[in-house]
Structures are given as C-alpha cells and as structure tokens.
Design an enzyme around this catalytic site. Structure first.
Site, mmCIF file in Angstrom:
data_model
loop_
_atom_site.group_PDB
_atom_site.id
_atom_site.type_symbol
_atom_site.label_atom_id
_atom_site.label_comp_id
_atom_site.label_asym_id
_atom_site.label_seq_id
_atom_site.Cartn_x
_atom_site.Cartn_y
_atom_site.Cartn_z
ATOM 1 N N CYS A 49 -4.455 27.854 25.489
ATOM 2 C CA CYS A 49 -4.911 29.059 26.173
ATOM 3 C C CYS A 49 -5.763 28.705 27.372
ATOM 4 O O CYS A 49 -5.982 27.544 27.678
ATOM 5 C CB CYS A 49 -5.759 29.864 25.207
ATOM 6 S SG CYS A 49 -5.091 29.885 23.542
ATOM 7 N N ARG A 77 -1.481 29.766 31.546
ATOM 8 C CA ARG A 77 -1.646 29.039 30.291
ATOM 9 C C ARG A 77 -1.214 29.868 29.084
ATOM 10 O O ARG A 77 -1.223 29.372 27.955
ATOM 11 C CB ARG A 77 -3.095 28.620 30.113
ATOM 12 C CG ARG A 77 -3.627 27.808 31.280
ATOM 13 C CD ARG A 77 -5.070 27.452 31.048
ATOM 14 N NE ARG A 77 -5.196 26.393 30.075
ATOM 15 C CZ ARG A 77 -5.220 25.115 30.359
ATOM 16 N NH1 ARG A 77 -5.144 24.725 31.599
ATOM 17 N NH2 ARG A 77 -5.337 24.213 29.415
ATOM 18 N N TRP A 90 -2.018 31.895 24.293
ATOM 19 C CA TRP A 90 -0.605 31.614 24.013
ATOM 20 C C TRP A 90 -0.531 31.128 22.582
ATOM 21 O O TRP A 90 -1.005 30.043 22.259
ATOM 22 C CB TRP A 90 -0.099 30.531 24.961
ATOM 23 C CG TRP A 90 1.365 30.233 24.854
ATOM 24 C CD1 TRP A 90 2.391 30.956 25.385
ATOM 25 C CD2 TRP A 90 1.974 29.120 24.190
ATOM 26 N NE1 TRP A 90 3.593 30.361 25.087
ATOM 27 C CE2 TRP A 90 3.372 29.242 24.357
ATOM 28 C CE3 TRP A 90 1.494 28.040 23.458
ATOM 29 C CZ2 TRP A 90 4.276 28.318 23.831
ATOM 30 C CZ3 TRP A 90 2.389 27.121 22.936
ATOM 31 C CH2 TRP A 90 3.769 27.265 23.127
ATOM 32 N N ASN A 128 -9.369 26.812 23.086
ATOM 33 C CA ASN A 128 -8.040 26.390 23.515
ATOM 34 C C ASN A 128 -7.702 25.140 22.733
ATOM 35 O O ASN A 128 -8.441 24.170 22.796
ATOM 36 C CB ASN A 128 -8.082 26.108 25.031
ATOM 37 C CG ASN A 128 -6.867 25.355 25.506
ATOM 38 O OD1 ASN A 128 -5.811 25.402 24.883
ATOM 39 N ND2 ASN A 128 -7.005 24.649 26.614
ATOM 40 N N GLY A 129 -6.601 25.178 21.948
ATOM 41 C CA GLY A 129 -6.200 23.981 21.205
ATOM 42 C C GLY A 129 -5.946 24.280 19.744
ATOM 43 O O GLY A 129 -5.610 25.407 19.387
ATOM 44 N N GLU A 176 19.006 20.987 34.237
ATOM 45 C CA GLU A 176 17.959 21.800 34.866
ATOM 46 C C GLU A 176 18.486 23.212 35.164
ATOM 47 O O GLU A 176 17.770 24.206 34.973
ATOM 48 C CB GLU A 176 17.456 21.099 36.141
ATOM 49 C CG GLU A 176 16.495 21.895 37.005
ATOM 50 C CD GLU A 176 15.187 22.304 36.331
ATOM 51 O OE1 GLU A 176 14.917 21.866 35.201
ATOM 52 O OE2 GLU A 176 14.442 23.092 36.931
ATOM 53 N N LYS A 189 16.786 26.510 33.608
ATOM 54 C CA LYS A 189 16.298 27.618 34.457
ATOM 55 C C LYS A 189 16.901 28.929 33.990
ATOM 56 O O LYS A 189 16.200 29.915 33.839
ATOM 57 C CB LYS A 189 16.701 27.428 35.925
ATOM 58 C CG LYS A 189 15.955 26.501 36.827
ATOM 59 C CD LYS A 189 14.570 26.865 37.194
ATOM 60 C CE LYS A 189 13.617 26.465 36.117
ATOM 61 N NZ LYS A 189 13.065 25.172 36.127
ATOM 62 N N GLU A 214 15.606 30.060 30.467
ATOM 63 C CA GLU A 214 14.192 30.425 30.330
ATOM 64 C C GLU A 214 13.846 31.752 30.987
ATOM 65 O O GLU A 214 12.954 32.440 30.520
ATOM 66 C CB GLU A 214 13.231 29.298 30.720
ATOM 67 C CG GLU A 214 13.209 28.867 32.150
ATOM 68 C CD GLU A 214 12.270 27.665 32.389
ATOM 69 O OE1 GLU A 214 11.358 27.409 31.594
ATOM 70 O OE2 GLU A 214 12.462 26.996 33.422
ATOM 71 N N HIS A 256 34.192 15.789 24.337
ATOM 72 C CA HIS A 256 33.693 15.374 23.022
ATOM 73 C C HIS A 256 33.018 16.516 22.268
ATOM 74 O O HIS A 256 32.211 16.277 21.383
ATOM 75 C CB HIS A 256 32.724 14.195 23.182
ATOM 76 C CG HIS A 256 33.362 12.999 23.792
ATOM 77 N ND1 HIS A 256 34.365 12.289 23.166
ATOM 78 C CD2 HIS A 256 33.188 12.395 24.998
ATOM 79 C CE1 HIS A 256 34.770 11.296 23.942
ATOM 80 N NE2 HIS A 256 34.064 11.345 25.079
ATOM 81 N N LYS A 301 3.026 28.126 31.266
ATOM 82 C CA LYS A 301 3.167 27.176 32.374
ATOM 83 C C LYS A 301 2.608 25.807 32.007
ATOM 84 O O LYS A 301 3.117 24.785 32.426
ATOM 85 C CB LYS A 301 2.414 27.755 33.572
ATOM 86 C CG LYS A 301 2.549 26.968 34.845
ATOM 87 C CD LYS A 301 3.845 27.299 35.535
ATOM 88 C CE LYS A 301 4.093 26.389 36.716
ATOM 89 N NZ LYS A 301 5.533 26.189 36.890
HETATM 90 C C1 G6P Z 1 6.305 24.026 30.269
HETATM 91 C C2 G6P Z 1 6.729 24.745 31.529
HETATM 92 C C3 G6P Z 1 7.833 23.960 32.240
HETATM 93 C C4 G6P Z 1 7.373 22.539 32.503
HETATM 94 C C5 G6P Z 1 6.889 21.840 31.234
HETATM 95 C C6 G6P Z 1 6.166 20.541 31.557
HETATM 96 O O1 G6P Z 1 7.320 24.062 29.333
HETATM 97 O O2 G6P Z 1 7.177 26.054 31.199
HETATM 98 O O3 G6P Z 1 8.158 24.588 33.453
HETATM 99 O O4 G6P Z 1 8.419 21.811 33.053
HETATM 100 O O5 G6P Z 1 5.941 22.669 30.544
HETATM 101 O O6 G6P Z 1 4.992 20.854 32.234
HETATM 102 P P1 G6P Z 1 4.250 19.863 33.210
HETATM 103 O O7 G6P Z 1 3.040 20.620 33.675
HETATM 104 O O8 G6P Z 1 3.872 18.654 32.378
HETATM 105 O O9 G6P Z 1 5.170 19.513 34.306
#
Ligand code: G6P
Length: 615
Positions: free
Chosen positions: A9, A34, A81, A105-106, A487, A491, A494, A510, A610
């Site tokens: 958080c 966060r 979160w 947080n944690g 990727e 994208k 998500e 396969h 994030k």
């Molecule tokens: C979360 C975010 C992703 C990100 C990943 C790693 O899952 O939603 O967008 O790629 O964390 O985060 P970082 O800050 O280590 O790049």
C-alpha cells in the site's frame, strides 16, 4: 501462512502546524499507483482521534471527507492493495485500538501467532488484517504503563515480516512514530512541519528535503525534526538529500488517460534516455553505458517482474548477439528461490520501473550475497533497488502513472540496447563501424516513433472494435518479437480483461494450434528480419486452420507475404536494433483502444497495482 488481509500500500503522515486531512489525501493521490482497493485518513484534534475510511478509489474517501471533514494538525493516511480477503471498510486502514492508530504497508508474517496470543489475553480483533496486531501490541504495552517509544521498540521486536509502519497515539498529538523493514519509507523535512511517506513523490508538494529510512530503522517524528534509531534503540544518521522528483505534476494534459499520454510521450522520453547513454555527435556509446565493466564479466544474470522482465528478455537476445555475453534470465519470483549457482565473475542486472518490487529486490540481494556486481535499470533513481546497486542505469522515462507500463518498457529497451552495444564495444564483439551504424539507428528512433504513432492510430482504433468482441487472442513472434508477443498479450489482458497468450511462433505447433478457429484472432509480430520466412510459415499454419490473422509487419514484410489477413499493420522498414521499440507501439495502442472501447478502467485496471512490494 494463515489467510488474512495483507496489504501492499501507500502510507503518509504529517505532523503539521495547520489542518492536515486535505494534504494527506493529496499525498495519497500520488501514491494511488500502489493500490486502490480502499483508503483512509485519521487525525487528532482537541485530544480526540477520529478517522474516515472508504472502499475503492480515493474519490470515495474525498466524498466522505466532504460530508464529514476531519480537523486536526497531526494525521496519517493510507491507500491499500489487498492480497487476501475482501477489501471493505472494516479492513481499511488506519486501524484503531484504544487510542493507537496504525497505517501499514507490507505483511506481518507472524500475525496469526500474535493474534492468538493477544486474543488469549482478552484482546478483541475487529478486522481480518495482519496490521491490527500492531495496534493491539502497542495498546497493550501502553496499558501496562510502558512509555510510548519503549512500547514502539517492544512492538517492533515482536513483529516479523516486511513492513513500513506509521503509528499515531491519541496521548501524544504532536508525534508520529514510524518504522521500516522492507517496503520504503521516507521522512520529509518541512518548516515547522514534518512528513512521512512511502516515497518522495507523495511528499513532493510539501518538501523536497528527504531522508530515507533503511531496513531496521525506526523514527520519532515531531514538528521540529526526526530522531532515527535502530532496533536496539541507538541513534543512527541518515543523510538528507534533495529529491529530484519535486517538480513532477500529475497531469493528463490533453489526453483521456495517463496510458495514452504515456504512449505519446515515448519519442520524447526515449530521446532523453538515449542521450544519457550514447553520443549522437560521434555516434558512439558513452561512459554511462560502461558503469559495469562488461569486458571482464563472464556472464550476466537478469531478473525482473512483469513488463520489466519482458524487456529483460529482449535484452538477453541483444547481450548474447552483440556482446557474446551469456545471459541467465528469470522472473524474480522464481530467480530468488532457484538457488542457482552464481559466480562473482558474473554481473547481475535488475530491471524495475518502480525500483521497489519485492521479488526483484530479493533477487538483487541474493546476487549481492553471491558477490556479483549489481546494476539497476530503474526509472526511480532514489528507489531501494537503485540504492542497493553498484551501478544505476536510469531509464529517464519520467513518472509513469498508468498501471500498464508503456513508456517505461520502451525506455528500458532503449537502455538495454545501449548497454548491449556498450558491452559489445568493451568486449570487442562489435566493430567501431558497427557501433556507429547502430547508434545512428538509435538516434533515428524518436522521429520514427512519432511518425508511426500518427500513422497507425486510426487503424488501431478501428481494429480494437473487432478485438473487443473476442474472448481469446494469441500473439506470436520469433527472436526479439517473441518477448514482444508476450508483452502484447500482457498489455491486452491487464487492461481489457480479454484472455491473451504470447507464444514463440515456432511453438505454435506444440500446443496452441489446437485452439485455432475462426473465433480466435492471432496477432503475428514479424518485421522483415532473418526470422521472417519462418514466422510466415507459422502464419500459414494458422491460415490453413481458418484462423484470423492480424499481421504486424513492415513495408518489406507486407510486400513479401501474400497470405490473406484480417488486418495488416504496416510499419516503416527499420533496423533490427530498433525494431522492438517501434513494434511496441501498435501492440500498446491496440490494447489501449480495446480497453477504451470496452469501457474498462484503463489507468487503474481491476486487481492490479503499479508497484508491488509484497511477494
Ligand atoms: C506490476 C505492474 C507492471 C510491472 C511490474 C514490475 O505488476 O503492474 O506494470 O511491470 O509490476 O514492476 P517494476 O516496478 O519492478 O517494473
């Protein structure tokens, strides 16, 4: 571990000289990346402690505060979160027990055992959170007559796990106590006011003078300053620094979403990032790409999570090809536990936008313990991962607010490409002429990106209508286009919640080929490179089974393939060193427009955050 409501958080605290509630919420807005499952704020006023909490995003808390304002010059706040359990108001922080308020947080790992012990002594728990044990322990010690700082120290020596904590006591309205063991916590120095926050960005409207607590520090913060101590109670000094993040404004400009803004910022930020690593006047790689002595290392270990991991995977292809450097790469949550044999002759690279991802940090520490030289490819230069590294390679993307990473990904790629060329130069595996040639290509990239963004936007928008009707989508690619396929799928899933998979094109036969029918679009990423013919053969296999193909290629590729497609997206012909960055643009825009079309919460997709500071 028993189920409970753990959090990862954002936290803030202010010991101020005037009302704090509104400013606390302002700081939370900068921490919403966060988590956004619930939020809360608590203050002390005229000897009474009170709080407002709300489920969901911050505007719900703002509405609560509008209806029932909270006066008071000292306060704490939290945006959450949750990793287990329902994110409801009861579980929202701050948690109150007998005049003790806590934001956290944690994860308190021994919360279950502590909860049993405290319950046996008569404590009544009202939430499912691990955090509540912190408030109960503090309350218990205070009831026993232990003075506040001794109570804090006793509590800290009882809890284990990963935490950043801020504690506020009704009995002591001018003081906040804070501790760090894992997730980051910064102290902000103001004039006659003091601040605490999960990062310097949260505190940026109030002060740019910051000291970071290190693991095992705790602090007593009053209006006049902060006393920082270790868990034995001895004072420690932590340097105050001027944070560079202060100028940052959270603003979407003319864009509908931060994600869109960040996609369109890419030409500018990439050019900024590149100019840190390459010299465009001489077309050479500069010293900033040589902060690790690539010449003497025997190999590279790369670890990261999510999108950053996929950037690392592209990097692996580059380091192996251009620098002949063997690369070991894994997602950080596996890397940290694999017990892989490492040698101090290797270097390790950690890629992280936030620089705070718990698994990536743990992998870093594993490599450090094994004597490896550590490099951090990060966006936040003041982050924990950056601070624990021997060499920092900033990606200079500027703040990325959209949860789905876009500009951080392409800036990570730009930096990794520069480092791979720097390594190739140091190891003599590329010639000065090749270096010049490839740097010239890198220099052209921002201009090509701008052109591509304008060129493909309308097509991506109309294609997204088709995509939004699908339940499943497959992405295929070879070489560096394979991580890009993953990727692209990441994208799309998500932010639009459409199921998507990224596969190495050669693996199609396969397994995934069994899924292909007229309902599943297959997005093929294939620049006209040395893999092109092979990828087209895989496309042929899709077409033969009635699959609908969205072909992302370049002019040469479009001319060379005669296969019928549902859509062909034609990008300019570019050199293969910059192709991954250029081909990122259509996959980002496709995911973005599909999500917009479906009406999802593009910048803050459900269940995601994030910055992930728990395992
Ligand atoms: C979360 C975010 C992703 C990100 C990943 C790693 O899952 O939603 O967008 O790629 O964390 O985060 P970082 O800050 O280590 O790049």
């Amino acid at each position: 571990m028993a189920a409970g409501v753990f959090c990862m958080c954002g936290i803030v605290g202010i010991v101020g000289s005037n009302a704090v509630a509104e400013r606390l919420v302002d700081a939370l807005k900068r921490l919403e990346y966060r988590g956004y499952d619930s939020a809360g704020v608590a203050t002390i006023h005229n000897g009474a402690m009170d709080r407002r909490r709300a489920e969901g995003k911050l505007f719900n808390l703002e509405k609560r505060l509008d209806a029932e304002p909270l006066p008071g010059n000292t306060g704490i706040a939290h945006t959450r979160w949750a990793t287990h359990g329902v994110p409801n108001v009861t579980n929202a922080h701050p948690h109150f027990v007998d005049g003790v308020a806590v934001v956290h947080n944690g994860i308190i790992e021994n919360f279950s055992e502590l909860r049993d012990e405290l319950t046996a002594e008569g404590a009544v728990f009202t939430t499912q959170t691990d955090t509540e044990v912190v408030a109960h322990l503090m309350a218990k010690y205070l009831r026993e007559g232990v003075e506040p700082r001794a109570a804090m120290l006793r509590m800290l020596n009882r809890v284990s796990g990963a935490y950043a904590l801020v504690v506020m006591l009704k009995s002591d309205p001018g003081t906040l106590m804070a501790a760090r063991s894992g997730p980051p916590l910064a102290i902000g120095y103001g004039r006659g006011e003091m601040f605490l926050g999960s990062d310097a960005i949260a505190l940026s409207p109030f002060t740019n003078e910051i000291a970071y607590l290190v693991d095992g520090d705790w602090a007593i913060v009053t209006r006049d300053g902060a006393e920082i101590l270790d868990y034995a109670g001895n004072p420690v000094e932590r340097p105050r620094q001027i944070s560079q993040t202060t100028a940052y404004v959270v603003d979407k400009g003319n864009h509908r979403h931060f994600m869109e803004k960040e996609i369109y910022e890419q030409p500018e930020v990439i050019s900024h990032a590149l100019s840190h690593y390459v010299d465009f006047a001489s077309n050479t790689v500069g010293d900033n790409a040589a902060a690790i002595d690539f010449k003497s290392v025997s190999g590279l270990a790369i670890s990261a999570c999510g999108t950053a991991y996929l950037a690392g995977l592209v990097g692996k292809y580059w380091f192996e090809r251009y620098a002949r450097l063997p690369v070991e790469i894994d997602v950080a949550s596996e890397f940290r536990y694999r017990e892989m044999p490492l040698s101090p002759s290797q270097a390790a690279l950690f890629i992280s936008q936030s620089g705070e991802t718990a698994d990536t940090l743990a992998s870093l520490r594993y490599c450090k313990d094994n004597g490896l030289k550590i490099g951090a490819v990060v966006n936040v230069k003041e982050s924990t991962i950056a601070r624990e590294s021997d060499a920092i390679f900033p990606i200079m993307a500027g703040p990325e607010i959209g949860v789905a990473s876009t500009k951080a990904f392409t800036c990570q790629l730009a930096v990794l490409a520069s480092l791979a060329l720097g390594a190739g130069k140091a190891r003599g595996t590329i010639t000065p002429e090749q270096e010049k040639q490839m740097v010239r290509h890198l220099a052209e990239m921002p201009r090509i990106m701008s052109r591509v963004l304008n060129l493909i936007e309308p097509q991506m928008e109309s294609l997204s209508r088709e995509l939004s009707k699908c339940r499943d989508v497959l992405y295929l690619g070879r070489g560096t286009s394979f991580p890009l396929a993953m990727e692209g799928a990441l994208k799309l899933k998500e932010i639009s919640y459409i199921h998507a998979e990224g596969y190495a094109a050669g693996e199609l036969k396969h397994g995934p080929i069994a899924l292909i029918d007229e309902n599943m679009p297959v997005i093929v990423i294939a620049p006209y490179d040395r893999f092109f013919e092979k990828t087209v053969s895989n496309m042929q296999e899709v077409a033969a089974r009635g699959g609908r193909i969205i072909f992302i290629t370049d002019e040469a590729g479009a001319a060379a393939s005669k296969l019928p497609t549902m859509a062909t997206i034609v990008l300019p012909n570019v050199d293969e060193i910059i192709a991954p960055m250029i081909f990122s643009l259509p996959i980002q825009l496709l995911a973005y427009h599909t999500a917009v079309f479906m009406g999802t919460d593009v910048d803050q997709p459900r269940n995601l955050a994030k910055s992930v500071t728990v395992e």
